[in-house]
Design a protein around this motif. Structure first.
Motif, PDB file in Angstrom:
ATOM      1  N   SER A  85      70.951   6.590  10.038  1.00 58.67           N
ATOM      2  CA  SER A  85      71.347   7.583   9.020  1.00 58.67           C
ATOM      3  C   SER A  85      72.590   8.347   9.457  1.00 58.67           C
ATOM      4  N   LEU A  86      73.587   7.623   9.873  1.00 59.72           N
ATOM      5  CA  LEU A  86      74.784   8.256  10.419  1.00 59.72           C
ATOM      6  C   LEU A  86      75.537   9.053   9.368  1.00 59.72           C
ATOM      7  N   LYS A  87      76.134  10.148   9.833  1.00 63.90           N
ATOM      8  CA  LYS A  87      76.875  11.067   8.973  1.00 63.90           C
ATOM      9  C   LYS A  87      78.319  11.159   9.480  1.00 63.90           C
ATOM     10  N   PRO A  88      79.233  11.579   8.622  1.00 65.67           N
ATOM     11  CA  PRO A  88      80.623  11.732   9.085  1.00 65.67           C
ATOM     12  C   PRO A  88      80.748  12.661  10.288  1.00 65.67           C
ATOM     13  N   GLU A  89      79.908  13.661  10.368  1.00 68.52           N
ATOM     14  CA  GLU A  89      79.973  14.601  11.488  1.00 68.52           C
ATOM     15  C   GLU A  89      79.484  14.000  12.801  1.00 68.52           C
ATOM     16  N   ASP A  90      78.963  12.787  12.770  1.00 72.67           N
ATOM     17  CA  ASP A  90      78.608  12.087  14.006  1.00 72.67           C
ATOM     18  C   ASP A  90      79.817  11.391  14.627  1.00 72.67           C
ATOM     19  N   THR A  91      80.918  11.377  13.925  1.00 78.08           N
ATOM     20  CA  THR A  91      82.130  10.752  14.440  1.00 78.08           C
ATOM     21  C   THR A  91      82.588  11.448  15.712  1.00 78.08           C
ATOM     22  N   ALA A  92      82.730  10.679  16.780  1.00 81.92           N
ATOM     23  CA  ALA A  92      83.095  11.240  18.086  1.00 81.92           C
ATOM     24  C   ALA A  92      83.215  10.107  19.095  1.00 81.92           C
ATOM     25  N   VAL A  93      83.729  10.451  20.254  1.00 80.53           N
ATOM     26  CA  VAL A  93      83.612   9.564  21.408  1.00 80.53           C
ATOM     27  C   VAL A  93      82.290   9.898  22.086  1.00 80.53           C
ATOM     28  N   TYR A  94      81.490   8.881  22.303  1.00 78.23           N
ATOM     29  CA  TYR A  94      80.182   9.061  22.923  1.00 78.23           C
ATOM     30  C   TYR A  94      80.256   8.612  24.381  1.00 78.23           C
ATOM     31  N   TYR A  95      79.845   9.507  25.256  1.00 78.18           N
ATOM     32  CA  TYR A  95      79.862   9.245  26.687  1.00 78.18           C
ATOM     33  C   TYR A  95      78.438   9.136  27.212  1.00 78.18           C
ATOM     34  N   CYS A  96      78.225   8.137  28.008  1.00 78.09           N
ATOM     35  CA  CYS A  96      76.983   8.025  28.763  1.00 78.09           C
ATOM     36  C   CYS A  96      77.114   8.875  30.016  1.00 78.09           C
ATOM     37  N   ALA A  97      76.031   9.544  30.387  1.00 80.52           N
ATOM     38  CA  ALA A  97      76.056  10.390  31.573  1.00 80.52           C
ATOM     39  C   ALA A  97      74.781  10.187  32.385  1.00 80.52           C
ATOM     40  N   ALA A  98      74.909  10.433  33.670  1.00 82.52           N
ATOM     41  CA  ALA A  98      73.777  10.342  34.589  1.00 82.52           C
ATOM     42  C   ALA A  98      73.716  11.619  35.408  1.00 82.52           C
ATOM     43  N   ASP A  99      72.483  12.040  35.685  1.00 81.20           N
ATOM     44  CA  ASP A  99      72.315  13.301  36.397  1.00 81.20           C
ATOM     45  C   ASP A  99      71.044  13.232  37.246  1.00 81.20           C
ATOM     46  N   PRO A 100      71.100  13.640  38.510  1.00 87.50           N
ATOM     47  CA  PRO A 100      69.902  13.619  39.337  1.00 87.50           C
ATOM     48  C   PRO A 100      68.903  14.721  38.978  1.00 87.50           C
ATOM     49  N   ARG A 101      69.288  15.628  38.144  1.00 85.70           N
ATOM     50  CA  ARG A 101      68.377  16.684  37.698  1.00 85.70           C
ATOM     51  C   ARG A 101      67.493  16.180  36.560  1.00 85.70           C
ATOM     52  N   VAL A 102      66.819  17.063  35.885  1.00 82.18           N
ATOM     53  CA  VAL A 102      65.820  16.644  34.903  1.00 82.18           C
ATOM     54  C   VAL A 102      66.447  16.098  33.627  1.00 82.18           C
ATOM     55  N   ALA A 103      67.689  16.482  33.345  1.00 82.99           N
ATOM     56  CA  ALA A 103      68.329  16.032  32.121  1.00 82.99           C
ATOM     57  C   ALA A 103      69.845  16.045  32.305  1.00 82.99           C
ATOM     58  N   VAL A 104      70.539  15.297  31.473  1.00 81.70           N
ATOM     59  CA  VAL A 104      72.001  15.358  31.490  1.00 81.70           C
ATOM     60  C   VAL A 104      72.439  16.584  30.694  1.00 81.70           C
ATOM     61  N   THR A 105      73.596  17.056  31.053  1.00 83.78           N
ATOM     62  CA  THR A 105      74.222  18.167  30.344  1.00 83.78           C
ATOM     63  C   THR A 105      75.716  17.855  30.233  1.00 83.78           C
ATOM     64  N   THR A 106      76.442  18.756  29.603  1.00 82.99           N
ATOM     65  CA  THR A 106      77.884  18.565  29.484  1.00 82.99           C
ATOM     66  C   THR A 106      78.601  18.729  30.816  1.00 82.99           C
ATOM     67  N   THR A 107      77.878  19.145  31.840  1.00 81.45           N
ATOM     68  CA  THR A 107      78.488  19.287  33.162  1.00 81.45           C
ATOM     69  C   THR A 107      77.938  18.279  34.166  1.00 81.45           C
ATOM     70  N   SER A 108      77.275  17.249  33.682  1.00 78.47           N
ATOM     71  CA  SER A 108      76.744  16.229  34.583  1.00 78.47           C
ATOM     72  C   SER A 108      77.856  15.569  35.377  1.00 78.47           C
ATOM     73  N   LEU A 109      77.495  15.046  36.547  1.00 79.27           N
ATOM     74  CA  LEU A 109      78.496  14.576  37.493  1.00 79.27           C
ATOM     75  C   LEU A 109      79.057  13.202  37.149  1.00 79.27           C
ATOM     76  N   TYR A 110      78.209  12.311  36.616  1.00 77.46           N
ATOM     77  CA  TYR A 110      78.626  10.922  36.419  1.00 77.46           C
ATOM     78  C   TYR A 110      78.762  10.616  34.934  1.00 77.46           C
ATOM     79  N   TRP A 111      79.913  10.001  34.584  1.00 79.14           N
ATOM     80  CA  TRP A 111      80.254   9.699  33.196  1.00 79.14           C
ATOM     81  C   TRP A 111      80.798   8.286  33.064  1.00 79.14           C
ATOM     82  N   GLY A 112      80.576   7.711  31.878  1.00 80.29           N
ATOM     83  CA  GLY A 112      81.241   6.469  31.550  1.00 80.29           C
ATOM     84  C   GLY A 112      82.596   6.754  30.931  1.00 80.29           C
TER      85      GLY A 112
END
Length: 121
Positions: A85-112
């Motif tokens: 059910s994609l919407k125009p507002e979903d338009t973006a560059v999507y980055y995969c992230a990895a984090d040794p903590r419980v969840a990824v955040t916008t400040t996670s260390l590892y990115w694609g």
């Protein structure tokens, strides 16, 4: 350290679906929470979704809840984001992230490198 490679982005019409994949290198996949962050032109990075190391906890931004589903495949060191059910507002560059903590955040260390998702109206 982990290296991440995304795939699956593209151009889709409103209401359509895409499935993003992120392949992680190394033998430490299960020690990282994995997830997705997106960035639209001229906007800040935005948390989309995260899945814990054991897959016991999944998190979603309110804007995608009920439409996106995150999952991970331990045999192939891959994390997926099923987007429906994609919407125009979903338009973006999507980055995969990895984090040794419980969840990824916008400040996670590892990115694609990111994969472009464009939803046309």
């Amino acid at each position: 350290q982990v290296q991440l490679v995304e795939s699956g982005g593209g151009l889709v019409q409103v209401g359509g679906s895409l499935r993003l994949s992120c392949a992680a290198s190394g033998r430490t996949f299960s020690t990282y929470a994995m997830g997705w962050i997106r960035q639209a032109p001229g906007k800040e990075r935005e948390f989309v979704s995260s899945i814990s190391r054991s897959s016991g906890l999944t998190m979603y931004a309110d804007s995608v809840k009920g439409r996106f589903t995150i999952s991970r495949d331990y045999a192939n060191n891959t994390v997926f984001l099923q987007m429906n059910s994609l919407k125009p507002e979903d338009t973006a560059v999507y980055y995969c992230a990895a984090d040794p903590r419980v969840a990824v955040t916008t400040t996670s260390l590892y990115w694609g490198q990111g994969t472009q998702v464009t939803v046309s109206s």
